[in-house]
Design a protein around this motif. Structure first.
Motif, PDB file in Angstrom:
ATOM      1  N   GLU A 152      -4.924 -10.112 -27.092  1.00 33.40           N
ATOM      2  CA  GLU A 152      -6.135  -9.419 -27.290  1.00 33.40           C
ATOM      3  C   GLU A 152      -6.355  -9.552 -28.584  1.00 33.40           C
ATOM      4  OE1 GLU A 152      -7.559  -7.661 -24.907  1.00 33.40           O
ATOM      5  OE2 GLU A 152      -5.807  -8.056 -23.278  1.00 33.40           O
ATOM      6  N   THR A 153      -5.488  -9.844 -29.481  1.00 36.45           N
ATOM      7  CA  THR A 153      -6.084  -9.971 -31.248  1.00 36.45           C
ATOM      8  C   THR A 153      -5.910 -11.601 -31.491  1.00 36.45           C
ATOM      9  OG1 THR A 153      -5.101  -7.878 -31.352  1.00 36.45           O
ATOM     10  CG2 THR A 153      -5.662  -9.080 -33.564  1.00 36.45           C
ATOM     11  N   ALA A 154      -6.894 -11.949 -31.936  1.00 38.08           N
ATOM     12  CA  ALA A 154      -6.854 -13.341 -32.383  1.00 38.08           C
ATOM     13  C   ALA A 154      -6.488 -13.587 -33.954  1.00 38.08           C
ATOM     14  CB  ALA A 154      -8.221 -13.821 -32.381  1.00 38.08           C
ATOM     15  N   TYR A 155      -6.048 -14.921 -34.208  1.00 38.18           N
ATOM     16  CA  TYR A 155      -6.010 -15.384 -35.514  1.00 38.18           C
ATOM     17  C   TYR A 155      -7.023 -16.227 -35.707  1.00 38.18           C
ATOM     18  CZ  TYR A 155      -0.870 -14.364 -35.304  1.00 38.18           C
ATOM     19  OH  TYR A 155       0.429 -13.765 -35.268  1.00 38.18           O
ATOM     20  N   MET A 156      -7.272 -16.601 -36.844  1.00 42.32           N
ATOM     21  CA  MET A 156      -8.450 -17.702 -37.440  1.00 42.32           C
ATOM     22  C   MET A 156      -8.061 -18.844 -37.685  1.00 42.32           C
ATOM     23  SD  MET A 156     -10.791 -15.204 -37.101  1.00 42.32           S
ATOM     24  CE  MET A 156      -9.982 -14.156 -36.237  1.00 42.32           C
ATOM     25  N   TYR A 157      -8.810 -19.835 -37.664  1.00 38.53           N
ATOM     26  CA  TYR A 157      -9.115 -21.138 -38.337  1.00 38.53           C
ATOM     27  C   TYR A 157     -10.268 -21.439 -38.879  1.00 38.53           C
ATOM     28  CZ  TYR A 157     -10.763 -22.990 -33.853  1.00 38.53           C
ATOM     29  OH  TYR A 157     -11.443 -23.137 -32.594  1.00 38.53           O
ATOM     30  N   HIS A 158     -10.246 -22.014 -39.985  1.00 35.70           N
ATOM     31  CA  HIS A 158     -11.422 -22.119 -40.733  1.00 35.70           C
ATOM     32  C   HIS A 158     -11.616 -22.743 -41.897  1.00 35.70           C
ATOM     33  CE1 HIS A 158     -10.295 -19.247 -44.025  1.00 35.70           C
ATOM     34  NE2 HIS A 158      -9.738 -18.658 -43.131  1.00 35.70           N
ATOM     35  N   CYS A 159     -12.753 -23.256 -42.406  1.00 29.83           N
ATOM     36  CA  CYS A 159     -12.892 -23.934 -43.823  1.00 29.83           C
ATOM     37  C   CYS A 159     -12.557 -22.870 -44.725  1.00 29.83           C
ATOM     38  CB  CYS A 159     -14.247 -24.501 -43.977  1.00 29.83           C
ATOM     39  SG  CYS A 159     -14.420 -25.310 -45.363  1.00 29.83           S
ATOM     40  N   HIS A 160     -11.756 -23.296 -45.689  1.00 26.14           N
ATOM     41  CA  HIS A 160     -11.414 -22.267 -46.918  1.00 26.14           C
ATOM     42  C   HIS A 160     -12.243 -22.640 -48.002  1.00 26.14           C
ATOM     43  CE1 HIS A 160      -9.311 -19.265 -48.900  1.00 26.14           C
ATOM     44  NE2 HIS A 160      -8.497 -18.994 -47.772  1.00 26.14           N
ATOM     45  N   LEU A 161     -13.334 -23.360 -48.098  1.00 23.18           N
ATOM     46  CA  LEU A 161     -14.602 -23.201 -48.965  1.00 23.18           C
ATOM     47  C   LEU A 161     -15.315 -21.967 -48.519  1.00 23.18           C
ATOM     48  CD1 LEU A 161     -13.596 -26.634 -49.327  1.00 23.18           C
ATOM     49  CD2 LEU A 161     -16.031 -26.630 -49.890  1.00 23.18           C
ATOM     50  N   GLY A 219     -20.058 -19.184 -40.825  1.00 20.93           N
ATOM     51  CA  GLY A 219     -19.959 -19.383 -39.414  1.00 20.93           C
ATOM     52  C   GLY A 219     -18.847 -20.319 -39.195  1.00 20.93           C
ATOM     53  N   MET A 220     -18.116 -21.308 -40.364  1.00 29.48           N
ATOM     54  CA  MET A 220     -17.483 -22.250 -40.048  1.00 29.48           C
ATOM     55  C   MET A 220     -16.048 -21.753 -39.772  1.00 29.48           C
ATOM     56  SD  MET A 220     -17.238 -25.832 -41.968  1.00 29.48           S
ATOM     57  CE  MET A 220     -17.034 -27.445 -41.291  1.00 29.48           C
ATOM     58  N   MET A 221     -15.781 -21.218 -38.687  1.00 30.20           N
ATOM     59  CA  MET A 221     -14.671 -20.480 -38.165  1.00 30.20           C
ATOM     60  C   MET A 221     -14.177 -20.306 -36.664  1.00 30.20           C
ATOM     61  SD  MET A 221     -13.061 -16.968 -39.993  1.00 30.20           S
ATOM     62  CE  MET A 221     -14.525 -16.110 -39.960  1.00 30.20           C
ATOM     63  N   GLY A 222     -13.135 -20.272 -36.296  1.00 27.90           N
ATOM     64  CA  GLY A 222     -12.930 -20.262 -34.822  1.00 27.90           C
ATOM     65  C   GLY A 222     -11.830 -19.440 -34.731  1.00 27.90           C
ATOM     66  N   GLN A 223     -11.351 -19.135 -33.380  1.00 25.42           N
ATOM     67  CA  GLN A 223     -10.497 -18.094 -33.090  1.00 25.42           C
ATOM     68  C   GLN A 223      -9.155 -18.431 -31.872  1.00 25.42           C
ATOM     69  OE1 GLN A 223     -12.047 -13.800 -33.945  1.00 25.42           O
ATOM     70  NE2 GLN A 223     -12.869 -14.508 -32.295  1.00 25.42           N
ATOM     71  N   PHE A 224      -7.906 -18.112 -32.395  1.00 23.66           N
ATOM     72  CA  PHE A 224      -7.102 -18.277 -31.246  1.00 23.66           C
ATOM     73  C   PHE A 224      -6.017 -17.326 -31.226  1.00 23.66           C
ATOM     74  CE2 PHE A 224      -4.861 -19.832 -35.171  1.00 23.66           C
ATOM     75  CZ  PHE A 224      -3.507 -19.531 -34.913  1.00 23.66           C
TER      76      PHE A 224
END
Length: 486
Positions: free
Chosen positions: A459-468, A475-480
């Motif tokens: 149910e709960t996601a982690y993120m991946y994203h640009c760290h700038l 909005g440069m981010m996704g979830q898994f």
């Protein structure tokens, strides 16, 4: 003979030479390069973040408390600056725990707006990760707890509310989190604040009234004209030992630092984002993008006063746009003032850690991530959308490619990875350890092997994203999610 230069800098230089025709920056997004060399007298003693107080609960849990609060700080001699901090007015204390310990942090939000606290680099359940889903409203308390189950490393914590992360970090919310192993590695400096020193590097621009200001526009995010180290402007560090371990953290929101010394002395990289390397690596420069950490060991002689500096570096753009992203700035960061007599320090050991191997042939999946504009794979962040599902304990290969006209820095929550290839080549030994953030200039790619942990939550996601960080905010981010493997 000059010390060796990080291979990643060499590779990026080649990428930059091939990308000089890149265009497409918005009008007004350029700024002139500048230098602070010769403008500082390093008059201020470097502030050392205090170690956070903790107590041991009846069940053996180590308990910390952090309060996010507003206040004012004095960086400049003649004015104060409105700031935010944890347990103080700017930055926060250094949390420290040992592998195998259960940790609980009571986080109090005394601010007038919602926030979160993300434990950057930590392996922990997604509900305690502190990403944009774990909002702490004004006046509320959040109490994450987990068992430390990863090697010794230099991690950090910072806010992560979607759309507001750059603003809250800029006001001052950030701190270091050190994980210790069972015993200190013999030959590595380990006395906190003496020969084992946190170095949290940030940049700011000050207005006439002392407040933080945006500075000239830059498409990568906020680029300041003044460097703060551990919240200290114009700093020096008194050195009392022959060797000093520096725990470098790029806590800027957009600036990349190309770390080295003004006298071009060499130093040894002993650790990266996820912990110690297998062996020390001698370099003369080390590139750190926002979110990245490195542990280095530097040797000194009595009475000398060398300066830590950030040097120009290639971002894969034309000179004009490299200027606009800060790539041609020269910034003096910190002066070291060695005492007339220094306590002896042992030589570094030949081996530092046994790194668990990752076999790409055991990969359960291969995924591709294309970075362009504020999109990853053509999508902007949607808090209700899950972009990937991975299996606990599995290995995956991710190919991350920057086809944009500006640099990006790719960070993954809740997991560490090994860089298999950087722009088609070996990343170099200084980047051979566990990582959670990888820097990607224009036109470059990284092939990484991720080994996911045991924490599952459908149910709960982690993120991946640009760290700038501005890019992630936009909005440069996704979830898994991590689930039991089928």
């Amino acid at each position: 003979m000059n010390p060796p230069v990080s291979r990643r800098v060499f590779l990026l230089g080649a990428a930059g030479a091939a990308a000089l025709t890149v265009t497409g920056c918005r009008n007004g997004d350029t700024r002139a390069a500048f230098s602070t060399v010769g403008t500082l007298d390093f008059a201020n003693p470097l502030g050392i973040p205090p170690l956070a107080a903790s107590m041991t609960a009846a069940d053996g849990t180590r308990v910390f408390q952090l309060t996010a609060e507003a206040g004012s700080s004095r960086f400049l001699p003649d004015r104060t600056t409105p700031t935010w901090g944890y347990n103080g007015t700017f930055l926060g204390p250094t949390l420290r725990a040992r592998r195998g310990e259960k940790v609980r942090v009571t986080v109090v939000n005394a601010l007038e707006e919602s926030t979160t606290v993300h434990w950057h680099g930590m392996h922990l359940p997604a509900v305690f990760d502190g990403g944009p889903h774990q909002i702490i409203n004004p006046g509320a308390v959040w109490t994450p707890e987990w068992t430390v189950d990863q090697p010794e490393a230099t991690l950090w914590y910072h806010p992560h509310p979607h759309g507001q992360t750059e603003a809250q970090m800029t006001r001052g919310l950030a701190g270091m989190f050190i994980l210790d192993g069972d015993e200190p590695v013999q030959g590595l400096p380990f006395e906190y604040g003496v020969d084992d020193v946190p170095v949290i590097v940030q940049d700011r621009t000050f207005g006439d009234d002392g407040s933080f200001r945006p500075g000239p526009p830059a498409q990568t995010g906020l680029l300041g004209d003044t460097v703060l180290v551990n919240g200290t402007c114009n700093p020096h560090l008194a050195v009392t030992t022959e060797a000093v371990r520096l725990r470098l953290l790029n806590a800027a929101t957009a600036r990349i630092f190309n770390i080295g010394f003004a006298d071009n002395r060499g130093f040894h990289v002993v650790g990266g984002d996820g912990g110690l390397l297998a062996a020390p690596v001698a370099v003369g420069r080390l590139l750190l993008s926002p979110g990245e950490r490195a542990e280095i060991v530097v040797r000194f002689t009595p009475g000398e006063q060398p300066v830590l500096r950030s040097f120009p570096h290639e971002l894969g753009m034309s000179r004009e746009f490299n200027d606009g992203a800060g790539g041609n700035d020269v910034l003096d960061l910190l002066q070291f003032r060695a005492a007339d007599k220094l306590a002896g320090s042992p030589q570094l050991p030949e081996r530092l850690a046994d790194l668990e191997p990752v076999d790409p042939k055991m990969s359960a999946a291969t995924r591709s991530f294309i970075l362009k504009g504020m999109y990853i794979n053509g999508r902007m962040m949607d808090m209700s959308r899950i972009d990937a599902t991975v299996g606990a304990g599995t290995v995956e290969i991710w190919m991350v490619s920057n086809i944009d006209n500006q640099p990006h820095s790719f960070h993954v929550h809740g997991v560490q990875f090994r860089i298999l290839e950087l722009n088609g080549a070996d990343p170099g030994p200084e980047f051979s350890g566990w990582k959670d953030t990888v820097f990607l200039p224009v036109g470059t790619s990284a092939r990484i092997a991720l080994k996911f942990g045991r924490h599952t939550d459908p149910e709960t996601a982690y993120m991946y994203h640009c760290h700038l960080v501005r890019h992630a905010d936009q909005g440069m981010m996704g979830q898994f999610i991590v689930v039991q493997p089928q």
